[in-house]
Write a protein that holds these residues in place. Structure first.
Motif, PDB file in Angstrom:
ATOM      1  N   THR A 181       0.846  -1.196   0.000  1.00 24.30           N
ATOM      2  CA  THR A 181       0.000   0.000   0.000  1.00 24.30           C
ATOM      3  C   THR A 181       0.878   1.242   0.000  1.00 24.30           C
ATOM      4  OG1 THR A 181      -1.939   0.999   1.091  1.00 24.30           O
ATOM      5  CG2 THR A 181      -0.188   0.195   2.519  1.00 24.30           C
ATOM      6  N   HIS A 182       0.260   2.423  -0.036  1.00 22.46           N
ATOM      7  CA  HIS A 182       0.975   3.693  -0.171  1.00 22.46           C
ATOM      8  C   HIS A 182       0.191   4.763   0.584  1.00 22.46           C
ATOM      9  CE1 HIS A 182       2.439   7.006  -3.237  1.00 22.46           C
ATOM     10  NE2 HIS A 182       2.764   7.284  -1.981  1.00 22.46           N
ATOM     11  N   TRP A 183       0.780   5.286   1.648  1.00 27.30           N
ATOM     12  CA  TRP A 183       0.130   6.292   2.490  1.00 27.30           C
ATOM     13  C   TRP A 183       0.966   7.566   2.531  1.00 27.30           C
ATOM     14  CZ3 TRP A 183      -4.469   5.882   5.371  1.00 27.30           C
ATOM     15  CH2 TRP A 183      -5.081   4.621   5.359  1.00 27.30           C
ATOM     16  N   ILE A 184       0.278   8.694   2.577  1.00 24.72           N
ATOM     17  CA  ILE A 184       0.916  10.007   2.725  1.00 24.72           C
ATOM     18  C   ILE A 184       0.407  10.647   4.014  1.00 24.72           C
ATOM     19  CG2 ILE A 184       1.273  12.290   1.699  1.00 24.72           C
ATOM     20  CD1 ILE A 184       0.718  11.018  -1.033  1.00 24.72           C
ATOM     21  N   THR A 185       1.327  11.123   4.843  1.00 26.41           N
ATOM     22  CA  THR A 185       0.964  11.733   6.125  1.00 26.41           C
ATOM     23  C   THR A 185       0.041  12.936   5.905  1.00 26.41           C
ATOM     24  OG1 THR A 185       3.160  11.112   6.913  1.00 26.41           O
ATOM     25  CG2 THR A 185       1.916  12.648   8.263  1.00 26.41           C
ATOM     26  N   PRO A 186      -1.005  13.079   6.728  1.00 25.48           N
ATOM     27  CA  PRO A 186      -1.922  14.224   6.584  1.00 25.48           C
ATOM     28  C   PRO A 186      -1.199  15.566   6.688  1.00 25.48           C
ATOM     29  CG  PRO A 186      -2.827  12.585   8.091  1.00 25.48           C
ATOM     30  CD  PRO A 186      -1.415  12.169   7.807  1.00 25.48           C
ATOM     31  N   VAL A 187      -1.815  16.595   6.099  1.00 28.93           N
ATOM     32  CA  VAL A 187      -1.157  17.899   6.013  1.00 28.93           C
ATOM     33  C   VAL A 187      -0.977  18.573   7.366  1.00 28.93           C
ATOM     34  CG1 VAL A 187      -1.906  18.334   3.644  1.00 28.93           C
ATOM     35  CG2 VAL A 187      -3.373  19.030   5.545  1.00 28.93           C
ATOM     36  N   PHE A 188      -1.734  18.181   8.386  1.00 29.80           N
ATOM     37  CA  PHE A 188      -1.594  18.867   9.676  1.00 29.80           C
ATOM     38  C   PHE A 188      -0.356  18.432  10.443  1.00 29.80           C
ATOM     39  CE2 PHE A 188      -4.361  15.201  10.728  1.00 29.80           C
ATOM     40  CZ  PHE A 188      -3.631  14.616  11.755  1.00 29.80           C
ATOM     41  N   GLU A 189       0.282  17.326  10.036  1.00 32.23           N
ATOM     42  CA  GLU A 189       1.450  16.853  10.762  1.00 32.23           C
ATOM     43  C   GLU A 189       2.670  17.728  10.481  1.00 32.23           C
ATOM     44  OE1 GLU A 189       1.964  14.794  13.027  1.00 32.23           O
ATOM     45  OE2 GLU A 189       0.837  12.930  12.831  1.00 32.23           O
ATOM     46  N   PRO A 190       3.458  18.052  11.516  1.00 30.76           N
ATOM     47  CA  PRO A 190       4.666  18.852  11.295  1.00 30.76           C
ATOM     48  C   PRO A 190       5.769  18.077  10.572  1.00 30.76           C
ATOM     49  CG  PRO A 190       4.485  18.223  13.596  1.00 30.76           C
ATOM     50  CD  PRO A 190       3.207  17.800  12.942  1.00 30.76           C
ATOM     51  N   LYS A 191       5.732  16.731  10.662  1.00 30.99           N
ATOM     52  CA  LYS A 191       6.621  15.880   9.881  1.00 30.99           C
ATOM     53  C   LYS A 191       5.749  15.003   8.993  1.00 30.99           C
ATOM     54  CE  LYS A 191      11.007  15.403  12.279  1.00 30.99           C
ATOM     55  NZ  LYS A 191      12.045  14.436  12.695  1.00 30.99           N
ATOM     56  N   ARG A 192       6.091  14.977   7.699  1.00 31.36           N
ATOM     57  CA  ARG A 192       5.237  14.231   6.764  1.00 31.36           C
ATOM     58  C   ARG A 192       6.086  13.270   5.940  1.00 31.36           C
ATOM     59  NH1 ARG A 192       2.270  17.357   2.870  1.00 31.36           N
ATOM     60  NH2 ARG A 192       0.735  15.666   2.921  1.00 31.36           N
ATOM     61  N   TYR A 193       5.493  12.107   5.641  1.00 29.57           N
ATOM     62  CA  TYR A 193       6.179  11.077   4.870  1.00 29.57           C
ATOM     63  C   TYR A 193       5.276  10.557   3.759  1.00 29.57           C
ATOM     64  CZ  TYR A 193       9.540  11.161   8.670  1.00 29.57           C
ATOM     65  OH  TYR A 193      10.471  11.580   9.589  1.00 29.57           O
ATOM     66  N   ASP A 194       5.896  10.299   2.628  1.00 30.28           N
ATOM     67  CA  ASP A 194       5.245   9.665   1.489  1.00 30.28           C
ATOM     68  C   ASP A 194       5.729   8.217   1.497  1.00 30.28           C
ATOM     69  OD1 ASP A 194       4.266   8.871  -0.964  1.00 30.28           O
ATOM     70  OD2 ASP A 194       4.944  10.647  -2.038  1.00 30.28           O
ATOM     71  N   THR A 195       4.963   7.343   2.163  1.00 27.80           N
ATOM     72  CA  THR A 195       5.464   6.034   2.553  1.00 27.80           C
ATOM     73  C   THR A 195       4.870   4.906   1.730  1.00 27.80           C
ATOM     74  OG1 THR A 195       5.684   6.857   4.822  1.00 27.80           O
ATOM     75  CG2 THR A 195       5.820   4.476   4.499  1.00 27.80           C
ATOM     76  N   ARG A 196       5.761   4.113   1.145  1.00 24.02           N
ATOM     77  CA  ARG A 196       5.335   2.882   0.482  1.00 24.02           C
ATOM     78  C   ARG A 196       5.518   1.725   1.464  1.00 24.02           C
ATOM     79  NH1 ARG A 196       6.788   7.449  -2.517  1.00 24.02           N
ATOM     80  NH2 ARG A 196       6.062   7.274  -4.680  1.00 24.02           N
ATOM     81  N   PHE A 197       4.470   0.922   1.580  1.00 22.04           N
ATOM     82  CA  PHE A 197       4.473  -0.229   2.471  1.00 22.04           C
ATOM     83  C   PHE A 197       4.785  -1.486   1.663  1.00 22.04           C
ATOM     84  CE2 PHE A 197       2.512   2.825   5.068  1.00 22.04           C
ATOM     85  CZ  PHE A 197       2.232   2.338   6.331  1.00 22.04           C
ATOM     86  N   PHE A 198       5.746  -2.259   2.177  1.00 18.45           N
ATOM     87  CA  PHE A 198       6.103  -3.556   1.611  1.00 18.45           C
ATOM     88  C   PHE A 198       5.715  -4.643   2.611  1.00 18.45           C
ATOM     89  CE2 PHE A 198       8.984  -0.437  -0.152  1.00 18.45           C
ATOM     90  CZ  PHE A 198       9.271  -0.843  -1.448  1.00 18.45           C
ATOM     91  N   VAL A 199       5.549  -5.864   2.105  1.00 19.52           N
ATOM     92  CA  VAL A 199       5.417  -7.024   2.982  1.00 19.52           C
ATOM     93  C   VAL A 199       6.556  -7.989   2.674  1.00 19.52           C
ATOM     94  CG1 VAL A 199       2.935  -6.877   3.370  1.00 19.52           C
ATOM     95  CG2 VAL A 199       3.782  -8.092   1.355  1.00 19.52           C
TER      96      VAL A 199
END
Length: 272
Positions: free
Chosen positions: A166-184
């Motif tokens: 899957t692929h999640w992006i941290t919400p805009v309100f967070e002071p630190k944000r990540y564009d994260t790809r999830f692997f298994v």
């Protein structure tokens, strides 16, 4: 499908404070490390130190941000090519290469588990020695590049042991944000998890159903992407089945947005 989850209490205060200057998200990778247990599929989960700036006290999978040298092209590679990973995650090949290297590097740094081997058909069987521990620490302190580590040990990166989830992006309100790809990935035979790094104060293999029950009861805390991923995998019959099913998943970026319903804050996301 629209999914809403309550904002975790640890995020509620700054979630309610509107931001006018969203921080650009940093590319990151995380690996859901799996094995079969008596009570179903288990994942290796780590509790982040409460002093950490991002997700303090939360249970997470091994992972972290992409390092500049994760995109080095001289890594000996076995399995799906960078272009194939790029097609799977919808990014360019340089980013895809860096994400895969970051996924394997971070799993070794944080869990002591290495998805690499002497050739394209084997995997390292034991990484528990003092020399391996020294390399883990050097990678974590950025005094050793992952590509140099693999080259010195004459290891092949086994990208075939990973699958995109899957692929999640941290919400805009967070002071630190990540564009994260999830692997298994399935825990390699013969290896065992290593000592904890400085980012975590506790870690263990957990049956996913039990972990989710602890989240529901308030004994544990997880960010929504972690909890949702655990919920998706918990119903699977085995760790190998999770890996086999990953190729059929539709992967699109999921960026939760903040909504308020009857005075309660939720993170709302549209998922395939």
């Amino acid at each position: 499908m629209i999914r809403r989850v309550p904002v975790p209490p640890s995020l509620a205060e700054h979630a309610a404070t509107a931001r006018t200057d969203a921080v650009p998200p940093k590319d990151a990778a995380t690996v859901v490390l799996l094995r079969d247990g008596v009570y179903g599929v288990e994942a290796y989960l780590m509790r982040r130190q409460r002093s950490m700036a991002f997700a303090p006290g939360m249970y997470v999978f091994p992972g972290g941000g992409v390092d500049p040298r994760d995109s080095d092209v001289d890594v000996t590679w076995a399995g799906p090519t960078p272009q194939q990973w790029a097609d799977r995650f919808g990014c360019d090949t340089a980013v895809a290469r860096a994400l895969v290297c970051a996924a394997v590097r971070e799993t070794f740094e944080e869990a002591g588990v290495l998805l690499a081997g002497p050739d394209s058909d084997t995997v390292v069987s034991d990484t528990s020695g003092a020399d391996w521990e020294a390399d883990r620490q050097a990678l974590e302190s950025h005094t050793l590049a992952f590509s140099d580590f693999l080259a010195r040990r004459e290891l092949v990166l086994r990208t075939d042991l990973l699958a995109a989830w899957t692929h999640w992006i941290t919400p805009v309100f967070e002071p630190k944000r990540y564009d994260t790809r999830f692997f298994v990935a399935v825990m390699p035979h013969g290896q065992r998890v290593g000592t904890l790094t400085g980012e975590a104060d506790h870690a263990s293999w957990m049956p996913l159903r039990a972990a989710l029950a602890s989240v529901d009861s308030g004994e544990m805390a997880m960010l929504p992407p972690t909890a949702i991923t655990c919920n998706e995998i918990a119903a699977m019959p085995s760790a190998d089945a999770v890996l086999a099913s990953a190729g059929a998943r539709t992967i699109v970026p999921i960026e939760p947005r903040l909504v308020e319903i009857d005075g309660t804050l939720y993170l709302e996301s549209e998922q395939p």
